[in-house]
Write a protein that holds these residues in place. Structure first.
Motif, PDB file in Angstrom:
ATOM      1  N   HIS A  34     -65.447  57.627 -47.461  1.00 21.67           N
ATOM      2  CA  HIS A  34     -66.757  57.757 -48.086  1.00 21.67           C
ATOM      3  C   HIS A  34     -66.818  59.019 -48.950  1.00 21.67           C
ATOM      4  O   HIS A  34     -66.248  60.053 -48.604  1.00 21.67           O
ATOM      5  CB  HIS A  34     -67.868  57.807 -47.034  1.00 21.67           C
ATOM      6  CG  HIS A  34     -67.981  56.543 -46.230  1.00 21.67           C
ATOM      7  ND1 HIS A  34     -68.253  55.326 -46.796  1.00 21.67           N
ATOM      8  CD2 HIS A  34     -67.831  56.312 -44.893  1.00 21.67           C
ATOM      9  CE1 HIS A  34     -68.291  54.395 -45.867  1.00 21.67           C
ATOM     10  NE2 HIS A  34     -68.017  54.967 -44.700  1.00 21.67           N
ATOM     11  N   VAL A  35     -67.545  58.917 -50.051  1.00 23.41           N
ATOM     12  CA  VAL A  35     -67.744  60.063 -50.935  1.00 23.41           C
ATOM     13  C   VAL A  35     -68.763  60.997 -50.290  1.00 23.41           C
ATOM     14  O   VAL A  35     -69.817  60.570 -49.815  1.00 23.41           O
ATOM     15  CB  VAL A  35     -68.235  59.609 -52.320  1.00 23.41           C
ATOM     16  CG1 VAL A  35     -68.479  60.815 -53.225  1.00 23.41           C
ATOM     17  CG2 VAL A  35     -67.209  58.681 -52.957  1.00 23.41           C
ATOM     18  N   VAL A  36     -68.419  62.291 -50.301  1.00 24.23           N
ATOM     19  CA  VAL A  36     -69.263  63.281 -49.640  1.00 24.23           C
ATOM     20  C   VAL A  36     -70.161  63.956 -50.671  1.00 24.23           C
ATOM     21  O   VAL A  36     -69.685  64.626 -51.595  1.00 24.23           O
ATOM     22  CB  VAL A  36     -68.402  64.338 -48.928  1.00 24.23           C
ATOM     23  CG1 VAL A  36     -69.296  65.365 -48.230  1.00 24.23           C
ATOM     24  CG2 VAL A  36     -67.463  63.680 -47.938  1.00 24.23           C
ATOM     25  N   GLY A  37     -71.481  63.783 -50.537  1.00 21.61           N
ATOM     26  CA  GLY A  37     -72.432  64.475 -51.389  1.00 21.61           C
ATOM     27  C   GLY A  37     -72.431  63.964 -52.824  1.00 21.61           C
ATOM     28  O   GLY A  37     -71.747  62.996 -53.181  1.00 21.61           O
ATOM     29  N   VAL A  38     -73.222  64.660 -53.658  1.00 22.89           N
ATOM     30  CA  VAL A  38     -73.327  64.307 -55.075  1.00 22.89           C
ATOM     31  C   VAL A  38     -73.134  65.529 -55.965  1.00 22.89           C
ATOM     32  O   VAL A  38     -73.410  65.484 -57.159  1.00 22.89           O
ATOM     33  CB  VAL A  38     -74.684  63.641 -55.388  1.00 22.89           C
ATOM     34  CG1 VAL A  38     -74.818  62.302 -54.694  1.00 22.89           C
ATOM     35  CG2 VAL A  38     -75.842  64.564 -55.002  1.00 22.89           C
ATOM     36  N   SER A  39     -72.654  66.631 -55.393  1.00 23.29           N
ATOM     37  CA  SER A  39     -72.492  67.852 -56.179  1.00 23.29           C
ATOM     38  C   SER A  39     -71.455  67.704 -57.285  1.00 23.29           C
ATOM     39  O   SER A  39     -71.463  68.465 -58.255  1.00 23.29           O
ATOM     40  CB  SER A  39     -72.118  69.022 -55.264  1.00 23.29           C
ATOM     41  OG  SER A  39     -70.891  68.759 -54.590  1.00 23.29           O
ATOM     42  N   HIS A  40     -70.552  66.710 -57.152  1.00 27.20           N
ATOM     43  CA  HIS A  40     -69.534  66.509 -58.175  1.00 27.20           C
ATOM     44  C   HIS A  40     -70.127  66.007 -59.489  1.00 27.20           C
ATOM     45  O   HIS A  40     -69.437  66.000 -60.520  1.00 27.20           O
ATOM     46  CB  HIS A  40     -68.490  65.503 -57.687  1.00 27.20           C
ATOM     47  CG  HIS A  40     -69.070  64.211 -57.215  1.00 27.20           C
ATOM     48  ND1 HIS A  40     -69.674  64.062 -55.984  1.00 27.20           N
ATOM     49  CD2 HIS A  40     -69.150  62.996 -57.807  1.00 27.20           C
ATOM     50  CE1 HIS A  40     -70.092  62.824 -55.835  1.00 27.20           C
ATOM     51  NE2 HIS A  40     -69.797  62.147 -56.933  1.00 27.20           N
TER      52      HIS A  40
END
Length: 335
Positions: free
Chosen positions: A145-151
């Protein structure tokens, strides 16, 4: 088979950006003024096409859900703000264009025009940020799973989003140069020529920021492709400027359309065989083969997709043939 479906997904999404790109470009140009008559003329030129153009997005989403369910889940969770913003922009543009003709009060129509402008910015910015997020990699954990949206909040994502806004603006201006009456087309043609250097600057900025970004350098699997395609994009914009100078709006529209399709090709070719590159755990990177559905599912979907593509192409060709020429009934010099 997964490669064929991956290419088909890129084809549908690229076609959506090319066709709906001039929808959003025209929407952006409503902010430049021109009075109620100018805005009405621009939307009249766009009217026969914009709903049909969005069908390509529906088809692309259908392929994503059916052929790449794992990728669909990760995009919606890990890139939710960009996807939600882009889809909100699509809805605002569609609603604004449809509803502005209902009231007779020009002040209310002007408010709907502002809704179209805001929606166009959101759509272009959202899709640009989404493509940038794919190209620079995402923080995908070992559980998949992708962690967070800071990217999504990186300099490269911001630069790519602004570059997409600039590209759709010049694409929309070029479209109006082809469609508006001759006198109005000359005015918007000057705007299109002035927007080409703006788009070139935005693309150059995004390219430089990408080259300087360690995240992008680590995620890209084919550096030569990542350098070549921005150069082709710049060449397409220069060809568009040359065609506009020679009053060949048809060729110019083809060139600006190519400039909007190239970012999709850049992401797909530069990341292959991956579709999501993990910036935190290299072992968690998702390949195209892993993201694809099972072979029986892909074969079943093929019976749906095979007639869908020629049907969409035929519908688009019919629209352009029926509504060819300028809005005053005169045929433009296409080539």
């Amino acid at each position: 088979m997964d490669l064929a479906w991956y290419a088909l997904l890129g084809l549908f999404f690229g076609a959506y950006l090319v066709l709906a790109g001039y929808d959003y470009g025209v929407g952006l140009l409503l902010a430049r003024g021109g009075g109620p008559a100018g805005r009405r003329a621009a939307l009249t030129a766009l009217g026969p096409f914009f709903l049909g153009n969005e069908v390509w997005l529906v088809a692309a989403v259908g392929i994503l859900f059916g052929a790449f369910p794992v990728l669909e889940g990760e995009l919606l969770s890990g890139c939710y703000p960009a996807v939600a913003g882009a889809l909100a922009g699509v809805v605002l543009v569609t609603a604004g264009v449809q509803l502005r003709s209902r009231p007779t009060d020009e002040r209310i129509r002007a408010r709907w025009d502002r809704v179209v402008v805001v929606g166009s910015v959101l759509a272009a910015l959202g899709w640009g940020v989404l493509l940038a997020a794919l190209l620079q990699g995402v923080p995908r954990a070992a559980d998949g799973h992708v962690v967070g949206v800071s990217h999504l909040a990186t300099p490269f994502a911001a630069a790519a989003g602004l570059a997409m806004v600039a590209l759709v603006a010049v694409h929309g201006a070029t479209f109006l140069t082809l469609r508006l009456p001759t006198a109005d087309a000359a005015v918007v043609g000057r705007s299109a020529r002035r927007l080409v250097p703006v788009a070139l600057t935005a693309v150059a900025l995004a390219t430089v920021v990408g080259l300087l970004s360690a995240r992008v350098r680590d995620a890209v699997q084919r550096p030569a492709v990542a350098v070549l395609l921005p150069l082709l994009l710049a060449a397409a914009l220069l060809l568009a400027r040359a065609a506009l100078d020679r009053r060949r709006p048809g060729w110019a529209l083809v060139a600006t359309g190519a400039a909007l399709a190239l970012p999709v090709a850049l992401v797909g070719a530069a990341l292959w065989p991956y579709v999501l590159v993990s910036t935190t755990d290299p072992g968690a990177s998702l390949t195209v083969a892993d993201a694809a559905a099972s072979a029986p599912t892909l074969r079943l979907l093929g019976w749906v997709a095979l007639p869908l593509l020629p049907a969409l192409l035929g519908f688009q060709a019919m629209c352009w043939w029926v509504f060819r020429g300028r809005t005053d009934g005169r045929a433009p010099v296409y080539w």
